[in-house]
Design a protein around this motif. Structure first.
Motif, PDB file in Angstrom:
ATOM      1  N   GLY A  44       0.813  -1.203   0.000  1.00 21.62           N
ATOM      2  CA  GLY A  44       0.000   0.000   0.000  1.00 21.62           C
ATOM      3  C   GLY A  44       0.849   1.257   0.000  1.00 21.62           C
ATOM      4  N   ARG A  45       0.467   2.190   0.873  1.00 22.73           N
ATOM      5  CA  ARG A  45       1.236   3.445   1.012  1.00 22.73           C
ATOM      6  C   ARG A  45       1.988   3.484   2.346  1.00 22.73           C
ATOM      7  NH1 ARG A  45      -3.695   7.302  -0.321  1.00 22.73           N
ATOM      8  NH2 ARG A  45      -4.879   5.358  -0.060  1.00 22.73           N
ATOM      9  N   ASN A  46       2.336   2.300   2.858  1.00 24.83           N
ATOM     10  CA  ASN A  46       3.020   2.222   4.145  1.00 24.83           C
ATOM     11  C   ASN A  46       4.390   2.882   4.143  1.00 24.83           C
ATOM     12  OD1 ASN A  46       0.889   0.786   5.221  1.00 24.83           O
ATOM     13  ND2 ASN A  46       1.866  -1.212   4.955  1.00 24.83           N
ATOM     14  N   GLU A  47       4.984   3.020   2.983  1.00 28.26           N
ATOM     15  CA  GLU A  47       6.311   3.672   2.907  1.00 28.26           C
ATOM     16  C   GLU A  47       6.321   4.988   3.667  1.00 28.26           C
ATOM     17  OE1 GLU A  47       9.043   5.985  -0.424  1.00 28.26           O
ATOM     18  OE2 GLU A  47       7.239   4.901  -1.035  1.00 28.26           O
ATOM     19  N   THR A  48       5.255   5.770   3.519  1.00 32.57           N
ATOM     20  CA  THR A  48       5.219   7.077   4.184  1.00 32.57           C
ATOM     21  C   THR A  48       5.119   6.939   5.696  1.00 32.57           C
ATOM     22  OG1 THR A  48       2.813   7.196   3.893  1.00 32.57           O
ATOM     23  CG2 THR A  48       4.185   8.178   2.174  1.00 32.57           C
ATOM     24  N   GLU A  49       4.564   5.799   6.174  1.00 32.30           N
ATOM     25  CA  GLU A  49       4.385   5.599   7.605  1.00 32.30           C
ATOM     26  C   GLU A  49       5.706   5.290   8.316  1.00 32.30           C
ATOM     27  OE1 GLU A  49       1.407   6.021   9.111  1.00 32.30           O
ATOM     28  OE2 GLU A  49       0.768   6.680   7.119  1.00 32.30           O
ATOM     29  N   VAL A  50       6.732   4.917   7.577  1.00 31.72           N
ATOM     30  CA  VAL A  50       7.996   4.539   8.214  1.00 31.72           C
ATOM     31  C   VAL A  50       9.124   5.514   7.876  1.00 31.72           C
ATOM     32  CG1 VAL A  50       7.306   2.127   8.213  1.00 31.72           C
ATOM     33  CG2 VAL A  50       8.702   2.980   6.344  1.00 31.72           C
ATOM     34  N   ALA A  51       8.787   6.678   7.314  1.00 37.10           N
ATOM     35  CA  ALA A  51       9.821   7.654   6.950  1.00 37.10           C
ATOM     36  C   ALA A  51      10.640   8.088   8.159  1.00 37.10           C
ATOM     37  CB  ALA A  51       9.188   8.862   6.271  1.00 37.10           C
ATOM     38  N   HIS A 508       0.217  -8.975 -12.433  1.00 36.32           N
ATOM     39  CA  HIS A 508      -1.068  -8.746 -11.770  1.00 36.32           C
ATOM     40  C   HIS A 508      -1.079  -9.298 -10.351  1.00 36.32           C
ATOM     41  CE1 HIS A 508      -5.481  -8.748 -11.199  1.00 36.32           C
ATOM     42  NE2 HIS A 508      -5.444  -7.741 -12.052  1.00 36.32           N
ATOM     43  N   ALA A 509      -0.490 -10.484 -10.144  1.00 39.48           N
ATOM     44  CA  ALA A 509      -0.454 -11.066  -8.800  1.00 39.48           C
ATOM     45  C   ALA A 509       0.384 -10.224  -7.854  1.00 39.48           C
ATOM     46  CB  ALA A 509       0.080 -12.498  -8.859  1.00 39.48           C
ATOM     47  N   THR A 510       1.422  -9.593  -8.368  1.00 41.27           N
ATOM     48  CA  THR A 510       2.247  -8.707  -7.545  1.00 41.27           C
ATOM     49  C   THR A 510       1.431  -7.493  -7.112  1.00 41.27           C
ATOM     50  OG1 THR A 510       4.261  -9.453  -8.636  1.00 41.27           O
ATOM     51  CG2 THR A 510       4.356  -7.331  -7.509  1.00 41.27           C
ATOM     52  N   LEU A 511       0.651  -6.942  -8.024  1.00 44.89           N
ATOM     53  CA  LEU A 511      -0.204  -5.808  -7.678  1.00 44.89           C
ATOM     54  C   LEU A 511      -1.277  -6.218  -6.675  1.00 44.89           C
ATOM     55  CD1 LEU A 511      -0.637  -4.121 -11.169  1.00 44.89           C
ATOM     56  CD2 LEU A 511       0.657  -3.239  -9.221  1.00 44.89           C
ATOM     57  N   ARG A 512      -1.828  -7.408  -6.840  1.00 47.56           N
ATOM     58  CA  ARG A 512      -2.840  -7.862  -5.870  1.00 47.56           C
ATOM     59  C   ARG A 512      -2.241  -7.934  -4.474  1.00 47.56           C
ATOM     60  NH1 ARG A 512      -4.124 -11.888  -9.761  1.00 47.56           N
ATOM     61  NH2 ARG A 512      -3.302 -13.525  -8.386  1.00 47.56           N
ATOM     62  N   ARG A 513      -1.040  -8.496  -4.364  1.00 46.57           N
ATOM     63  CA  ARG A 513      -0.425  -8.639  -3.039  1.00 46.57           C
ATOM     64  C   ARG A 513      -0.068  -7.288  -2.440  1.00 46.57           C
ATOM     65  NH1 ARG A 513       4.249  -8.636  -0.299  1.00 46.57           N
ATOM     66  NH2 ARG A 513       5.412  -7.835  -2.090  1.00 46.57           N
ATOM     67  N   ALA A 514       0.544  -6.424  -3.253  1.00 43.77           N
ATOM     68  CA  ALA A 514       1.086  -5.174  -2.721  1.00 43.77           C
ATOM     69  C   ALA A 514       0.028  -4.094  -2.551  1.00 43.77           C
ATOM     70  CB  ALA A 514       2.200  -4.663  -3.632  1.00 43.77           C
ATOM     71  N   LEU A 515      -1.020  -4.150  -3.350  1.00 42.49           N
ATOM     72  CA  LEU A 515      -2.013  -3.077  -3.315  1.00 42.49           C
ATOM     73  C   LEU A 515      -3.396  -3.576  -2.913  1.00 42.49           C
ATOM     74  CD1 LEU A 515      -0.988  -1.011  -6.473  1.00 42.49           C
ATOM     75  CD2 LEU A 515      -0.439  -0.572  -4.084  1.00 42.49           C
ATOM     76  N   GLU A 517      -4.589  -6.352  -1.644  1.00 45.04           N
ATOM     77  CA  GLU A 517      -4.693  -6.976  -0.331  1.00 45.04           C
ATOM     78  C   GLU A 517      -4.402  -5.984   0.795  1.00 45.04           C
ATOM     79  OE1 GLU A 517      -2.334 -10.544  -0.353  1.00 45.04           O
ATOM     80  OE2 GLU A 517      -3.331 -11.297  -2.154  1.00 45.04           O
ATOM     81  N   ALA A 518      -3.833  -4.811   0.436  1.00 49.98           N
ATOM     82  CA  ALA A 518      -3.618  -3.758   1.427  1.00 49.98           C
ATOM     83  C   ALA A 518      -4.733  -2.715   1.385  1.00 49.98           C
ATOM     84  CB  ALA A 518      -2.261  -3.087   1.170  1.00 49.98           C
ATOM     85  N   GLY A 519      -5.816  -3.039   0.665  1.00 49.65           N
ATOM     86  CA  GLY A 519      -6.965  -2.145   0.643  1.00 49.65           C
ATOM     87  C   GLY A 519      -6.914  -1.072  -0.411  1.00 49.65           C
ATOM     88  N   SER A 526      -5.199   5.200  -9.407  1.00 45.34           N
ATOM     89  CA  SER A 526      -5.595   5.175  -8.005  1.00 45.34           C
ATOM     90  C   SER A 526      -4.434   5.636  -7.133  1.00 45.34           C
ATOM     91  CB  SER A 526      -6.016   3.767  -7.597  1.00 45.34           C
ATOM     92  OG  SER A 526      -4.891   2.898  -7.562  1.00 45.34           O
ATOM     93  N   PRO A 527      -4.719   6.120  -5.916  1.00 42.95           N
ATOM     94  CA  PRO A 527      -3.619   6.585  -5.049  1.00 42.95           C
ATOM     95  C   PRO A 527      -2.563   5.513  -4.802  1.00 42.95           C
ATOM     96  CG  PRO A 527      -5.724   7.350  -4.203  1.00 42.95           C
ATOM     97  CD  PRO A 527      -6.044   6.414  -5.331  1.00 42.95           C
ATOM     98  N   GLY A 528      -2.980   4.259  -4.635  1.00 42.84           N
ATOM     99  CA  GLY A 528      -2.001   3.202  -4.406  1.00 42.84           C
ATOM    100  C   GLY A 528      -1.119   2.962  -5.605  1.00 42.84           C
TER     101      GLY A 528
END
Length: 798
Positions: A44-51, A508-515, A517-519, A526-528
């Protein structure tokens, strides 16, 4: 003998009054992840949460055994193979030293000491910003301070990577206990003449107090030799008869020889040993001037070769997670795509021995950048001394590997100085030229004269010419993608294309896992999705690139995903086919890029989860020994038949058909077959009656099972039929039989099962033709309806 004890257990990580278990080797982010204290920044956008992690101080601690553990040896050293990056090392409060370079190893004398070992890391931001304040700002392609610290630059983010600024003990740490003397450095010069291999081992020795007589013994290929140590150095020379040469893949075998060096006292007691594998081969880069400009051709063992290359970035933004098995998996994928050269890009690291060991075994040539990329680098202290120290260490460290064939001073900095407005902004300040044209070539010439050096990529060889002049030396082709259509690759014939590429989203499976499945929503804008697109106006460039060829699939994410991946494969094919057909004027292509360090829309052929994009399968076709391609020469079509194998290719007579998109054969004329010599290209003129006329016609050329297709119109203007086909599904394959023209048929196997992999990329079928696509990794055989949903091809414009 020297005794080495790894320090992998019992570490803790302290920050702001808290402590948690730490893995060594590792980094702060992976420790926090393991403890559940931060979310996965790849999702998802967790990168920003761990800056915040990159802005803190961190301390690693462990208890070291006391002096009684020395086992009677004279000396105990604490050895760090890698510290990331600015740190103070203390033992029971006593300062052992301060360090500030991720790319170096460090050794501290801890004889007679024990107790609490503490490694306190400053924020890399704080260190870099303090150096910038002292030396003054410099131009930079990215708004981060990476030129002011000797650290993996892409930790600070790139146009394909997240900003995750790491800290930690990223390579192994150990205690080494020894007496009398140890081997401090071995510099192997490996040469070959005929079938006689020669090895000169230049050895530096560190002694404890005393002047004991010391001897060196070396052996390789059944031959051994001895030499005396004079003071703190010695040279052992071996002459090995009847050696088999090491060759790049596709040119011969990868013959490797174990070499062992031991250090002894005069009485015979062994003190230390050094072991490596070496290979005997010669390498040069032919940069001679000719009627086309200035060449850049790799010559290995006297054999001139067209380099089929890929650019390599760190395979994980947390490089301590990249194991030997992961290197082997990724590099085996590269070899499977026909790659014979891997360029280690200058915004990353000097990789571990594991990387180069695998390249030695697979026959992958390695082009090694020194770690400078896309910025002006100050040449004053404290950076200058660090640059020289790291270069000296790593040149010697990597010298045993026969796969390593080129040292390169930097990525795009000479070009940046000339074209990106740096010269005016710098106003006379240092920017790295002294490294690339002074320090680094001097070090390579002194320490490793068996390998060529080039000042940068791109580099035309002289300031008398533009640094990125395609007629001279190495060239980076980035007007295409950034501003122009991929058809413009055919506008010139560079001597060596060291970077070019086109973006596409991951599997596509990589996008499903990273985006998903993270909502996050799976939509192009899209923002993600936009968070996992780091290139400036990246999606805008994707859409403009699509719009030149296809109607944009508004609101249809699956169609957008297929077309952008197809456009990437077609773009790279346009370049490679054109440039390979111009061998030997063009002597290599290095696609940007092989791999990714996280799930992201990028130029990679293999995505951040290790899945192969359609580009990967296209590379297998483009980089095969044999390639057929239809090209324009002087306004007329020719069939270029490329043979990079070492033997003559005598193909059957080419079958050339002018066809209608409805499947009708409009014309078919006989074309005589021609033998193609080894490492050669033959151009067969296309008879005039076979050239397609108008958007409804195309030309098909078939040669020994290889196919080239030429449409005279863009896809938007071609009246494709509505695709019709039959599907048969078996446990290990999908077979598609075409009832109409199927242009660029593609099975996205990961849509059927996240673990599924297809062995075939895009393929064009004529009516009545069939293709069987092997599939592995699915847990259950899907039904026909599911397979049809995972099959895509070009459709008529809506």
């Amino acid at each position: 003998m020297l005794d080495a004890t790894p320090l992998t257990e019992g570490w803790i990580l302290r920050y702001e009054g808290r402590e948690l278990p730490a893995a060594v080797p590792g980094c702060v982010h992976t420790d926090l992840l393991a403890a559940g204290l931060i979310p996965d920044p790849f999702l998802g956008r967790n990168e920003t949460e761990v800056a915040w992690v990159g802005r803190r101080e961190w301390t690693y601690e462990v208890d070291l055994p006391g002096p009684g553990a020395a086992g009677g040896r004279d000396r105990t050293d604490l050895v760090f193979d890698g510290l990331d990056t600015a740190a103070e090392i203390r033992l029971d409060g006593r300062l052992l030293g301060s360090v500030r370079n991720m790319h170096r190893s460090y050794r501290f004398d801890v004889t007679g000491l024990g107790g609490r070992l503490s490694v306190r890391f400053a924020s890399a931001y704080a260190e870099a910003e303090a150096v910038r304040e002292r030396l003054g700002d410099r131009p930079n392609a990215y708004p981060e301070p990476f030129p002011f610290i000797r650290k993996m630059a892409c930790s600070f983010g790139w146009d394909w990577g997240p900003t995750l600024v790491t800290a930690g003990i990223w390579r192994p740490v150990r205690l080494e206990r020894w007496s009398t003397a140890r081997i401090a450095r071995v510099r192997p010069l490996v040469t070959v003449e005929g079938t006689t291999g020669r090895v000169e081992l230049h050895v530096d020795v560190e002694r404890t107090a005393g002047e004991a007589g010391l001897r060196l013994r070396a052996s390789a290929g059944g031959v051994s030799a001895v030499a005396e140590v004079e003071g703190t150095s010695g040279v052992v020379r071996l002459e090995v008869p009847g050696v088999e040469r090491w060759w790049p893949r596709g040119y011969g075998e990868q013959s490797l020889y174990d070499i062992e060096l031991t250090l002894h006292e005069e009485g015979g007691r062994g003190l230390d040993a050094w072991r490596r594998r070496i290979g005997f081969r010669t390498v040069e880069v032919d940069r001679a001037a000719d009627e086309h400009g200035t060449g850049f051709t790799f010559v290995v063992n006297g054999e001139r070769l067209f380099a089929r290359g890929v650019n390599w970035i760190p395979d994980d933004v947390f490089p301590s997670r990249v194991t030997r098995d992961r290197y082997r998996a990724r590099l085996t994928q590269a070899a499977g795509a026909g790659v014979d050269l891997v360029r280690i890009w200058g915004g990353g690291i000097y990789e571990s021995h594991d990387f180069y060991d695998v390249c030695d075994e697979l026959g992958l040539l390695v082009w090694q950048d020194f770690p400078f990329a896309c910025a002006a680098y100050p040449e004053e202290q404290p950076l200058r001394g660090e640059v020289e120290a790291e270069a000296r260490e790593n040149v010697v460290r990597l010298m045993p590997h026969p796969s390593l064939v080129l040292w390169n001073g930097n990525n795009e900095n000479l070009w940046g100085f000339r074209d990106w407005g740096w010269e005016e902004r710098l106003a006379g300040e240092s920017w790295g030229e002294g490294y690339y044209l002074g320090v680094l070539p001097r070090i390579v010439a002194e320490l490793d004269p068996t390998r060529p050096y080039t000042a940068g990529s791109p580099w035309s060889g002289s300031w008398d010419r533009h640094p990125n002049d395609p007629a001279h030396g190495t060239h980076h082709s980035w007007e295409v993608w950034n501003r122009e259509d991929y058809a413009e690759y055919r506008a010139n014939v560079p001597r060596f294309v060291a970077e070019f590429g086109w973006q596409a989203p991951p599997a596509h499976a990589t996008l499903r896992r990273a985006l998903a499945e993270a909502g996050e929503e799976l939509a192009a804008d899209s923002p993600g999705m936009l968070h996992h697109q780091k290139a400036e106006d990246g999606n805008g460039k994707l859409e403009r690139g699509l719009a030149r060829h296809f109607a944009l699939p508004e609101g249809d994410f699956d169609r957008w995903h297929y077309l952008t991946q197809l456009n990437q494969a077609r773009a790279v094919a346009a370049g490679v086919e054109h440039w390979r057909s111009h061998w030997p004027v063009c002597a290599g292509t290095v696609v940007w890029q092989l791999n990714d360090c996280w799930p992201v829309t990028s130029w990679a052929a293999i995505d951040g989860d290790g899945r192969e994009k359609p580009l990967y399968h296209e590379l297998r076709r483009l980089y095969a020994d044999r390639l057929v391609t239809l090209q324009e020469r002087g306004g007329a079509l020719v069939l270029a038949v490329v043979n990079q194998a070492g033997e003559v290719w005598e193909p059957a007579a080419p079958r050339l058909r002018r066809m209608s998109v409805d499947g009708e054969v409009i014309a078919e004329l006989p074309v005589p077959g021609q033998a193609v010599g080894p490492r050669a290209v033959v151009e067969v003129p296309v008879p005039g009656g076979l050239e397609p006329v108008g958007p409804k016609e195309f030309l098909v050329a078939d040669v020994d099972g290889l196919r080239a297709v030429h449409f005279a119109a863009r896809d938007l203007d071609v009246p494709y039929p509505r695709p019709e086909f039959d599907v048969e599904v078996t446990p290990g394959a999908v077979t598609v039989t075409a009832r109409t023209l199927l242009r660029d048929l593609l099975l996205q196997a990961d849509r059927l099962d996240a673990g599924a992999r297809a062995d075939t990329g895009r393929v064009t079928l004529l009516p009545g033709e069939r293709v069987t696509i092997g599939v592995t990794g699915w847990t259950a055989v899907p039904d026909e309806a599911a397979v049809r949903r995972a099959l895509f091809c070009v459709e008529p414009a809506r």
